[in-house]
Design an enzyme around this catalytic site. Sequence first.
Site, short mmCIF file in Angstrom:
data_model
loop_
_atom_site.label_atom_id
_atom_site.label_comp_id
_atom_site.label_asym_id
_atom_site.label_seq_id
_atom_site.Cartn_x
_atom_site.Cartn_y
_atom_site.Cartn_z
N ASP A 13 0.69 -1.22 -0.06
CA ASP A 13 0.08 0.12 -0.01
C ASP A 13 0.77 1.34 -0.04
O ASP A 13 1.85 1.40 0.86
CB ASP A 13 -0.91 0.03 1.26
CG ASP A 13 -1.91 1.00 1.28
OD1 ASP A 13 -2.80 0.97 0.37
OD2 ASP A 13 -2.23 1.82 2.18
N GLU B 133 14.09 -15.91 0.61
CA GLU B 133 14.39 -16.93 1.62
C GLU B 133 13.23 -17.99 1.42
O GLU B 133 13.47 -19.13 1.74
CB GLU B 133 14.44 -16.48 2.82
CG GLU B 133 15.65 -15.67 3.33
CD GLU B 133 15.53 -15.21 4.59
OE1 GLU B 133 14.82 -15.56 5.49
OE2 GLU B 133 16.20 -13.95 4.92
C1 BGC Z 1 -5.52 2.27 -0.58
C2 BGC Z 1 -6.75 2.91 0.09
C3 BGC Z 1 -6.41 3.56 1.29
C4 BGC Z 1 -5.13 4.08 1.23
C5 BGC Z 1 -4.61 4.43 2.68
C6 BGC Z 1 -4.44 3.30 -0.76
O1 BGC Z 1 -3.61 3.40 -1.60
O2 BGC Z 1 -5.72 1.66 -1.90
O3 BGC Z 1 -7.81 2.18 -0.17
O4 BGC Z 1 -7.19 4.21 1.81
O5 BGC Z 1 -4.05 3.44 0.49
O6 BGC Z 1 -4.04 3.23 3.13
#
Ligand code: BGC
Length: 578
Positions: free
Chosen positions: A228, A280
């Site tokens: 993310d 790993e």
């Molecule tokens: C996710 C979102 C989220 C944000 C914060 C983004 O890139 O895909 O859904 O709200 O990151 O974590």
Amino acid sequence: MSVDTVPAALAGPLTLVHAADHTPGWWRSAVIYQVYPRSFRDLNGDGVGDLAGITAELPQLAELDVDAVWLSPFYRSPQRDAGYDVSDYCDVDPLFGTLDDFDAMMAEAKRLGLRLIVDLVPNHCSDQHAAFRAALAAPADGPERDMFIFRDGLGESGELPPNNWQSHFGGPAWTRITEPDGTAGQWYLHLFDSSQPDFNWDNDAVHAEFERVLRFWLDRGVSGFRVDVAHALVKAPGLPAWGGRADGNSSDGFPGHEAPMFGQPALHDIYRAWRRILAEYGPDRILCAEANVDPLPRLADWVRPDEMHQAFNFPYLHAGLDPHRMRRVVTESLNALDAVGAPTTWVLSNHDVVRHATRFGYDGPAPRDGDGIGPADPQPNAELGRARAAAATMFMLGLPGGAYLYQGEELGLPDGIDIPDHQRQDPTFGRTGGERLGRDGCRVPLPWRAGEPNNGFGSGADPWLPQPESFGALARDTQAASPSSHLNLYRSMLALRRQLRLGEGSLAWLEDWSTDTSLGYLNGTVAVLMNVGHEPLDLPAGTVLLRSSAAAAMNAPEHQLGSGETVWLEIYIEDTES
Ligand code: BGC
């Protein structure tokens, strides 16, 4: 094929961009299906999807013939940002089930030959995470605070935020805390909601914690991680003010690599360390970056040979159906990623953007990501959107590289538009006072079985977001029974793509098809031709393998490509050497 071996049936110049690539690595040509657990299938009847529901329906995904499933977060979380606010990275939120449910899901996926990828959220956690609670309870100069980005405020008594950065969801990216002694205290940084404090990646303890998290899920058998906001973990030293758009919205106008909260060089050492950990566990575990970077060629920095394996291609998602823009993005992507030996990925929808069946239902510009669509906004043409979405997906799935699908797009689902304000849950809605509706529209629970309560999503409580009326007719079982349905088109596309090994294939632009209203390329012996204009176009000689739209095909004779239609056409190559 080389540029000089033009198929006999295709008079006209070709421009070769990418040669066929059979480098080993399952992910290089994989189709990965995103499951958004809250909205996939609710087995326990509480109105929210769960892991047991996913396990129950995994056979449907195996039948669709995808290679892997990426699961959005199901970890312990107060759910202020639908699970992207994690309070315990190594446990399942009771809303979704238990670790045993996870193991059962993993076992079922294995049985079906599906890989599972989980979401890693390393930029920030929840304000309910033990580390953040400890930081709040600690003195301002304590090591606990150093896990996060705390700063004194500006102004006479620290009453102003430490800099001018804005939250992605609207409003300032800083929140002031009350110190343990009751006085107004320091501020902490949150690029997203105030309930999502950013970690301090200058601190080794943060690195150690995430290495533990990686191993925890790798030990449980996952095939990798979608990372993310992978471009945001490290901030520029001194947190300099940023005059450009500070929210980093993922649509056009992204602030780019100069922004002090994105794309910092030190990020790359983090991913190199993670790649060593994955190695790993063998050669098959992967990292995929959710990295919004600009300009596009910089995406290659995330997927150099010792870093991540894949990165999402958001410029492709945002290219719309503009043939010139699509061509530029595809060419730039293949050139940039070929240069570092990485595969491309393609994507049209996910849980953060208006679904492409809805976006393409507008002739003018579609609403900006994150703004969403409400009943008072201009409405999309649903039929047109669905037909164009099929054409766009068929164009995408013919491209060499990997592809990501978002749950429900195989049903041609539109966004939910009639969502009452009190049911909207995206923090964007609250933080902008309703000015931006947010991303709930693309997160509406799936319709599985027409005629059952909640269209078979779950038989108990109402779904956490209301399903539009059209979901009844679009339910999976109805579509499964109809040969010309969107679902059956996806099945055919995925089966053919695998059979013809298009993901490992080549790409040469068919110059005669590169116009204001059409775009075409050759992948091996398959010509992929798209018509976004209003007039039908004559097809070159060849065998039609698949057309995106039964309806358009009926309007256009066999030898023509209808308006808003894509075709896969097998071309016969004349052996010029014999
Ligand atoms: C996710 C979102 C989220 C944000 C914060 C983004 O890139 O895909 O859904 O709200 O990151 O974590």
